[in-house]
Scaffold this motif. Structure first.
Motif, mmCIF file in Angstrom:
data_model
loop_
_atom_site.group_PDB
_atom_site.id
_atom_site.type_symbol
_atom_site.label_atom_id
_atom_site.label_comp_id
_atom_site.label_asym_id
_atom_site.label_seq_id
_atom_site.Cartn_x
_atom_site.Cartn_y
_atom_site.Cartn_z
ATOM 1 N N ALA A 206 0.832 -1.202 0.000
ATOM 2 C CA ALA A 206 0.000 0.000 0.000
ATOM 3 C C ALA A 206 0.866 1.252 0.000
ATOM 4 O O ALA A 206 0.538 2.247 -0.674
ATOM 5 N N ARG A 207 1.968 1.227 0.740
ATOM 6 C CA ARG A 207 2.865 2.388 0.746
ATOM 7 C C ARG A 207 3.488 2.609 -0.624
ATOM 8 O O ARG A 207 3.636 3.760 -1.068
ATOM 9 N N ALA A 208 3.828 1.540 -1.309
ATOM 10 C CA ALA A 208 4.384 1.674 -2.659
ATOM 11 C C ALA A 208 3.347 2.269 -3.614
ATOM 12 O O ALA A 208 3.665 3.142 -4.440
ATOM 13 N N ARG A 209 2.111 1.805 -3.508
ATOM 14 C CA ARG A 209 1.054 2.356 -4.361
ATOM 15 C C ARG A 209 0.780 3.819 -4.011
ATOM 16 O O ARG A 209 0.474 4.628 -4.892
ATOM 17 N N ALA A 210 0.896 4.164 -2.736
ATOM 18 C CA ALA A 210 0.683 5.544 -2.315
ATOM 19 C C ALA A 210 1.737 6.462 -2.919
ATOM 20 O O ALA A 210 1.423 7.576 -3.351
ATOM 21 N N LYS A 211 2.984 6.022 -2.947
ATOM 22 C CA LYS A 211 4.040 6.823 -3.573
ATOM 23 C C LYS A 211 3.727 7.047 -5.049
ATOM 24 O O LYS A 211 3.934 8.145 -5.581
ATOM 25 N N GLU A 212 3.234 6.012 -5.704
ATOM 26 C CA GLU A 212 2.898 6.139 -7.126
ATOM 27 C C GLU A 212 1.699 7.070 -7.317
ATOM 28 O O GLU A 212 1.663 7.856 -8.269
ATOM 29 N N ALA A 213 0.716 7.003 -6.417
ATOM 30 C CA ALA A 213 -0.435 7.912 -6.501
ATOM 31 C C ALA A 213 0.008 9.361 -6.312
ATOM 32 O O ALA A 213 -0.475 10.267 -7.007
ATOM 33 N N PHE A 214 0.924 9.581 -5.388
ATOM 34 C CA PHE A 214 1.480 10.917 -5.168
ATOM 35 C C PHE A 214 2.199 11.402 -6.431
ATOM 36 O O PHE A 214 1.983 12.523 -6.891
ATOM 37 N N ARG A 215 3.048 10.553 -6.977
ATOM 38 C CA ARG A 215 3.816 10.908 -8.182
ATOM 39 C C ARG A 215 2.885 11.217 -9.350
ATOM 40 O O ARG A 215 3.111 12.176 -10.110
ATOM 41 N N THR A 216 1.835 10.431 -9.500
ATOM 42 C CA THR A 216 0.873 10.683 -10.574
ATOM 43 C C THR A 216 0.217 12.043 -10.406
ATOM 44 O O THR A 216 0.062 12.800 -11.376
ATOM 45 N N SER A 217 -0.161 12.391 -9.188
ATOM 46 C CA SER A 217 -0.788 13.697 -8.949
ATOM 47 C C SER A 217 0.183 14.839 -9.218
ATOM 48 O O SER A 217 -0.212 15.888 -9.741
ATOM 49 N N VAL A 218 1.458 14.657 -8.882
ATOM 50 C CA VAL A 218 2.456 15.692 -9.187
ATOM 51 C C VAL A 218 2.558 15.898 -10.692
ATOM 52 O O VAL A 218 2.658 17.034 -11.182
ATOM 53 N N ARG A 219 2.510 14.813 -11.439
ATOM 54 C CA ARG A 219 2.534 14.930 -12.904
ATOM 55 C C ARG A 219 1.297 15.666 -13.411
ATOM 56 O O ARG A 219 1.384 16.510 -14.320
ATOM 57 N N TYR A 220 0.150 15.356 -12.824
ATOM 58 C CA TYR A 220 -1.066 16.053 -13.231
ATOM 59 C C TYR A 220 -1.011 17.535 -12.875
ATOM 60 O O TYR A 220 -1.614 18.365 -13.567
ATOM 61 N N GLU A 221 -0.317 17.900 -11.794
ATOM 62 C CA GLU A 221 -0.169 19.316 -11.464
ATOM 63 C C GLU A 221 0.555 20.049 -12.592
ATOM 64 O O GLU A 221 0.151 21.142 -12.998
ATOM 65 N N TRP A 222 1.632 19.453 -13.097
ATOM 66 C CA TRP A 222 2.326 20.059 -14.240
ATOM 67 C C TRP A 222 1.387 20.139 -15.441
ATOM 68 O O TRP A 222 1.328 21.155 -16.149
ATOM 69 N N MET A 223 0.650 19.068 -15.654
ATOM 70 C CA MET A 223 -0.273 19.040 -16.792
ATOM 71 C C MET A 223 -1.381 20.070 -16.643
ATOM 72 O O MET A 223 -1.943 20.540 -17.641
ATOM 73 N N PHE A 224 -1.704 20.448 -15.409
ATOM 74 C CA PHE A 224 -2.728 21.470 -15.202
ATOM 75 C C PHE A 224 -2.223 22.830 -15.661
ATOM 76 O O PHE A 224 -2.964 23.601 -16.283
ATOM 77 N N TRP A 225 -0.963 23.143 -15.342
ATOM 78 C CA TRP A 225 -0.394 24.387 -15.892
ATOM 79 C C TRP A 225 -0.410 24.330 -17.418
ATOM 80 O O TRP A 225 -0.732 25.324 -18.088
ATOM 81 N N GLN A 226 -0.053 23.156 -17.961
ATOM 82 C CA GLN A 226 0.040 23.022 -19.408
ATOM 83 C C GLN A 226 -1.306 23.196 -20.090
ATOM 84 O O GLN A 226 -1.399 23.856 -21.134
ATOM 85 N N GLN A 227 -2.372 22.618 -19.515
ATOM 86 C CA GLN A 227 -3.684 22.748 -20.147
ATOM 87 C C GLN A 227 -4.138 24.204 -20.186
ATOM 88 O O GLN A 227 -4.839 24.620 -21.104
ATOM 89 N N ALA A 228 -3.728 24.981 -19.179
ATOM 90 C CA ALA A 228 -4.084 26.409 -19.184
ATOM 91 C C ALA A 228 -3.206 27.186 -20.153
ATOM 92 O O ALA A 228 -3.679 28.102 -20.837
ATOM 93 N N TRP A 229 -1.935 26.836 -20.208
ATOM 94 C CA TRP A 229 -0.998 27.544 -21.092
ATOM 95 C C TRP A 229 -1.422 27.418 -22.551
ATOM 96 O O TRP A 229 -1.383 28.389 -23.316
ATOM 97 N N GLU A 230 -1.846 26.209 -22.930
ATOM 98 C CA GLU A 230 -2.241 25.990 -24.326
ATOM 99 C C GLU A 230 -3.749 26.111 -24.525
ATOM 100 O O GLU A 230 -4.233 25.936 -25.635
ATOM 101 N N GLN A 231 -4.491 26.424 -23.431
ATOM 102 C CA GLN A 231 -5.967 26.500 -23.474
ATOM 103 C C GLN A 231 -6.510 25.256 -24.174
ATOM 104 O O GLN A 231 -7.182 25.312 -25.191
ATOM 105 N N GLN A 232 -6.221 24.144 -23.565
ATOM 106 C CA GLN A 232 -6.473 22.829 -24.128
ATOM 107 C C GLN A 232 -7.940 22.592 -24.483
ATOM 108 O O GLN A 232 -8.837 22.976 -23.743
ATOM 109 N N ARG A 233 -8.126 21.973 -25.603
ATOM 110 C CA ARG A 233 -9.449 21.519 -26.050
ATOM 111 C C ARG A 233 -9.385 20.046 -26.386
ATOM 112 O O ARG A 233 -8.322 19.498 -26.643
ATOM 113 N N TRP A 234 -10.552 19.429 -26.410
ATOM 114 C CA TRP A 234 -10.606 18.038 -26.867
ATOM 115 C C TRP A 234 -10.276 17.993 -28.350
ATOM 116 O O TRP A 234 -10.804 18.795 -29.132
#
Length: 236
Positions: A206-234
Motif C-alpha cells: 500500500a505504501r508503494a502504491r501511495a508513492k505512485e499515486a502521489f507521483r501521478t498527482s504531481v505529474r497532473y499538477e504540471w499538466m494542469f499548468w500546461q492545459q491552461a498555457w495551451e488552453q487545451q481543447r478536446w
C-alpha cells in the motif's frame, strides 16, 4: 528548480512524505519552471490564459472537495473525519472567494464556471483523485490529494521569496499572496502528519502504491499548468 531544501520549509516533512517527494522530484521541480508559472510570477501572463486556468481550477477544486469528503468517511478517528471535512470546505469556500474576485476582473461568473467543459487533463486528474479515494487504501487516497496543496504552498512561498514585496499593481497579486500565506503551514503540518500516520498503519504494498499515486498527482499538477498555457481543447 528541484524541490526546495527541507531547511527552507516552515512545516515538518515526515519520512514518508519525504519519500513521496523524492519519488516525484523531477515532476515536482518541473512545475516551478513551467512557462505559465514563470509568466504568472513576472506579471506577464496573458489574462485570457489566467482566466482559462481560474475557471478550470474552480471545477478541479470541486473534485478535490469530493475526494476529501470521501476520505472523511473512511477515517476512524473523529478528529480525522472533521479535518478532512474542513479541508473539503476550505477548498470550496476560501478558494471560491479568490475565483469570484478574479471573475469580476476577468468577466466570468460562478454560473459560467459551472457550464465550462473540463479539459482532458483536468478530467483525468479529477478521475485519478476520486478513483484513488474510492478504491485505494487510506494512505493512497491521502497521497493522491497531497500534491495539490503542498505544491501550491511551496510554490507560493518560493515566489514570495523570489519577488520580495508584491506590489498592489501586480495583476496576480491576490493569487501570489494567497498561496504564500503562512497560515497554510499549519494546514500542511496537519495533512502530512496524517499521511505519515496512515502510512505507518499500511503494509509495504500500500505504501508503494501511495508513492505512485502521489507521483501521478504531481505529474497532473504540471499538466494542469500546461492545459491552461495551451488552453487545451478536446481534439475530436
Amino acid at each position: 528548480m528541484q524541490e526546495a531544501p527541507a531547511a527552507t520549509r516552515p512545516f515538518t516533512v515526515p519520512p514518508f512524505a519525504q519519500a513521496c517527494l523524492e519519488a516525484a522530484s523531477d515532476a515536482w521541480g518541473a512545475s516551478f519552471q513551467h512557462p505559465f508559472v514563470r509568466a504568472l510570477a513576472e506579471g506577464t501572463l496573458d489574462a485570457e490564459r489566467f482566466r482559462f486556468y481560474q475557471m478550470q481550477d474552480a471545477r478541479y477544486l470541486e473534485a478535490f472537495a469530493d475526494a476529501c469528503s470521501l476520505i472523511a468517511t473512511r477515517c476512524v478517528r473523529p478528529d480525522d473525519k472533521l479535518w478532512f471535512i474542513d479541508a473539503a470546505r476550505l477548498a470550496l469556500v476560501v478558494e471560491r472567494e479568490l475565483h469570484a474576485g478574479y471573475g469580476k476582473k476577468l468577466g466570468y461568473t460562478l454560473e459560467d464556471v459551472a457550464r465550462i467543459e473540463l479539459t482532458p487533463n483536468n478530467r483525468a486528474y479529477q478521475d485519478h483523485m476520486i478513483a484513488t479515494a474510492v478504491r485505494g487504501t487510506l494512505v493512497e487516497a491521502v497521497a493522491a490529494i497531497t500534491p495539490c496543496p503542498w505544491l501550491y504552498v511551496e510554490l507560493g512561498q518560493h515566489l514570495a521569496r523570489e519577488l520580495g514585496t508584491i506590489p498592489d499593481t501586480h495583476p496576480y497579486a491576490d493569487w501570489l499572496r494567497m498561496y504564500s500565506n503562512p497560515e497554510f503551514n499549519t494546514y500542511m503540518d496537519n495533512l502530512l502528519e496524517r499521511l505519515e500516520r496512515f502510512a505507518r498503519e499500511a503494509d509495504d504494498a500500500a505504501r508503494a502504491r501511495a508513492k505512485e499515486a502521489f507521483r501521478t498527482s504531481v505529474r497532473y499538477e504540471w499538466m494542469f499548468w500546461q492545459q491552461a498555457w495551451e488552453q487545451q481543447r478536446w481534439p475530436v
